[in-house]
Enzyme design. Structure first.
Site, short mmCIF file in Angstrom:
data_model
loop_
_atom_site.label_atom_id
_atom_site.label_comp_id
_atom_site.label_asym_id
_atom_site.label_seq_id
_atom_site.Cartn_x
_atom_site.Cartn_y
_atom_site.Cartn_z
N GLY A 224 66.54 60.77 63.91
CA GLY A 224 67.04 62.13 63.88
C GLY A 224 66.79 62.86 65.18
N SER A 225 66.41 64.14 65.07
CA SER A 225 66.27 64.97 66.27
C SER A 225 65.16 64.53 67.20
CB SER A 225 66.05 66.43 65.84
OG SER A 225 67.24 66.96 65.31
N ALA A 226 64.22 63.72 66.72
CA ALA A 226 63.20 63.19 67.62
C ALA A 226 63.83 62.36 68.73
CB ALA A 226 62.19 62.35 66.84
N LYS A 228 66.36 63.12 70.36
CA LYS A 228 66.87 63.98 71.42
C LYS A 228 65.96 63.96 72.65
CE LYS A 228 69.50 66.86 68.27
NZ LYS A 228 69.45 67.98 67.33
#
Length: 476
Positions: A224-226, A228
């Site tokens: 997920g956003s990790a 990014k």
């Protein structure tokens, strides 16, 4: 001189002698083959109890925390044929690290360090025989901090959902905490009753919570956003973006062909061109998916592999399941992979390693669990030698990412729930499908600990409080 009659009598005797010689040769060859090439198979045969009896006929070495607390030791039995059995302190808390030594198997550190714990390692055997006159196992001191491990396990248990938490010293790679929930009590496996052992194993293997699974190193999740962090690092290292660059953040990003038509915006998405750091802090999916489209899958993959994705060579010394970044994607899939979706997968250890690389000026140290090995008299046999594992990025880029990750009060970071009074925390939170994730480190200006937390089927905010408790415990 022997006559014809004597020669006729000797003919059968010679034949018998040759046959006996041939049979003796076959017998010797068979014994040689068994001893030379069949030993491993015979020792592994579950019907062979000699190796099991030998394993427990003398004390195995203790397993200790970094501070010296014994978490695995021995207890003398009353009966035969096993002289000793293993005993584990706070078994559920440390099970993902220690594993267990039972009549049927060894797992965890009990397996990975079996040679030194049992005394079979030549270095241990020779020195223990010379000094003590008998075989003795060596003690293994781990890098695990009691406070950090307690905070990690209790935080996961309080959340009440499956998950894992890992803490690393970014400067050395020493693993300070490695917790998985739900867990199990290794003492259940140390019975000397084979029927009881079989029933315990059947029950735990059939448990729908999968307590035997070490989620910290052997379960991978959509990051997920990790992820990014990886996309931001790729963007900055490409030369196409700087910390002052403004990025497109549409209310809805439409993909050019492929299997997915578009991505709804969130946070700053829909506003007029935020800077890259602002889009990162707001975790704008459309902005980072657009960056992924512009960079392309090869640049993203190179950066992911610089962090350790797609590497199957990592042991700590426990075997670690590889974190993966996919191959051969179309443009829509590439956009999704840039925000940690599609087929991206990362272990909680890798989630911690992302921040550890940023915290250590771009150099990712090889994670490890064993600090040193000593004989019962305290003689040092082996000691950890921290070594670099990957160069994930230049130091200047690491400083830029640190600034983007800052979550100290007033910094507007994405991991404000992990803020610690008086300590600047650099972090990235997010959700991978329906899992809560957190990666970060502290203090941001003098990093001492990096963490990765995953809580399954939980709200995005569920991971940050666990991370904060682990950070506080490790820093204290």
């Amino acid at each position: 001189m022997a006559g014809p009659r004597a020669r006729r009598i000797n003919i059968p005797l010679r034949r018998v002698a040759r046959m006996c010689a041939a049979l003796l040769f076959v017998l010797l060859a068979d014994v040689t083959l068994i001893q030379g090439f069949g030993t491993r198979g015979l020792n592994a045969d579950p019907r062979n109890q000699r190796s099991v009896i030998a394993r427990f006929d003398h004390p195995r070495g203790d397993i200790l925390t970094y501070e010296g607390a014994i978490i695995a030791t021995n207890r003398k039995t009353d009966g035969e044929p096993y002289a000793y059995r293993r005993v584990y302190t706070d078994g559920e808390r440390y099970a993902p690290v220690t594993g267990e030594a039972s009549l049927n198997r060894t797992t965890g550190i009990e397996q990975a360090a079996d040679g030194v714990l049992s005394g079979d390692d030549p270095r241990i055997r020779v020195r223990s025989l010379v000094r003590h006159g008998s075989a003795q196992g060596a003690a293994v001191r781990l890098t695990i901090s009691e406070r950090a491990q307690w905070a990690a396990y209790e935080g996961l248990r309080a959340a009440g959902r499956p998950g894992a938490a890992v803490a690393i010293n970014p400067a050395t790679g020493a693993i300070l905490a490695l917790a998985s929930y739900p867990s199990y009590d290794p003492n259940a496996y140390t019975t000397t009753d084979p029927a009881e052992l079989a029933e315990t194993d059947r029950r735990l293997r059939g448990d729908p919570g999968r307590p035997l699974l070490n989620r910290a190193v052997n379960q991978s999740y959509p990051p997920g956003s990790a992820f990014k962090l990886v996309t931001a690092a790729a963007a900055l290292s490409s030369g196409e973006y700087t910390p002052t660059s403004r990025v497109d953040a549409p209310a809805r990003l439409r993909f050019p062909g492929g299997t997915v038509t578009g991505l709804p915006g969130s946070g700053l998405c829909g506003q007029a061109h935020p800077t890259l750091p602002d889009a990162f802090r707001a975790s704008c999916d459309a902005a980072f998916a657009g960056i992924g489209l512009q960079l392309g899958q090869d640049i993203l993959r190179d950066q992911a592999e610089a962090f350790g994705f797609n590497a199957g060579d990592l042991t700590i010394p426990l075997r670690v399941t590889a974190s993966t970044y996919p191959l051969n994607m179309d443009r829509a899939q590439t956009a999704l992979s840039a925000i940690g979706r599609y087929h991206d997968r990362a272990t909680p250890l890798m989630i911690a390693m992302l921040s550890a690389a940023v915290a250590n000026h771009g150099v990712l140290m090889r994670p490890y669990l064993v600090e040193d090995v000593r004989l019962p008299d305290g003689s040092l046999i082996d000691r950890a030698n921290p070594t670099p594992y990957r160069v994930a990025m230049p130091a200047t880029l690491a400083r830029q990412l640190t600034s983007m990750m800052l979550t100290a009060p007033g910094a507007g970071g994405s991991g404000t729930a992990a803020s610690i009074p008086g300590v600047a925390v650099a972090a990235k939170t997010g959700a991978g499908e329906d899992h809560a994730l957190f990666t970060g480190f502290a203090p941001a200006d003098r990093p001492e600990v990096a963490v990765g937390v995953v809580v399954e089927h939980a709200a995005p905010s569920a991971a940050a409080p666990i991370a904060r408790a682990v950070l506080e415990a490790a820093l204290s």
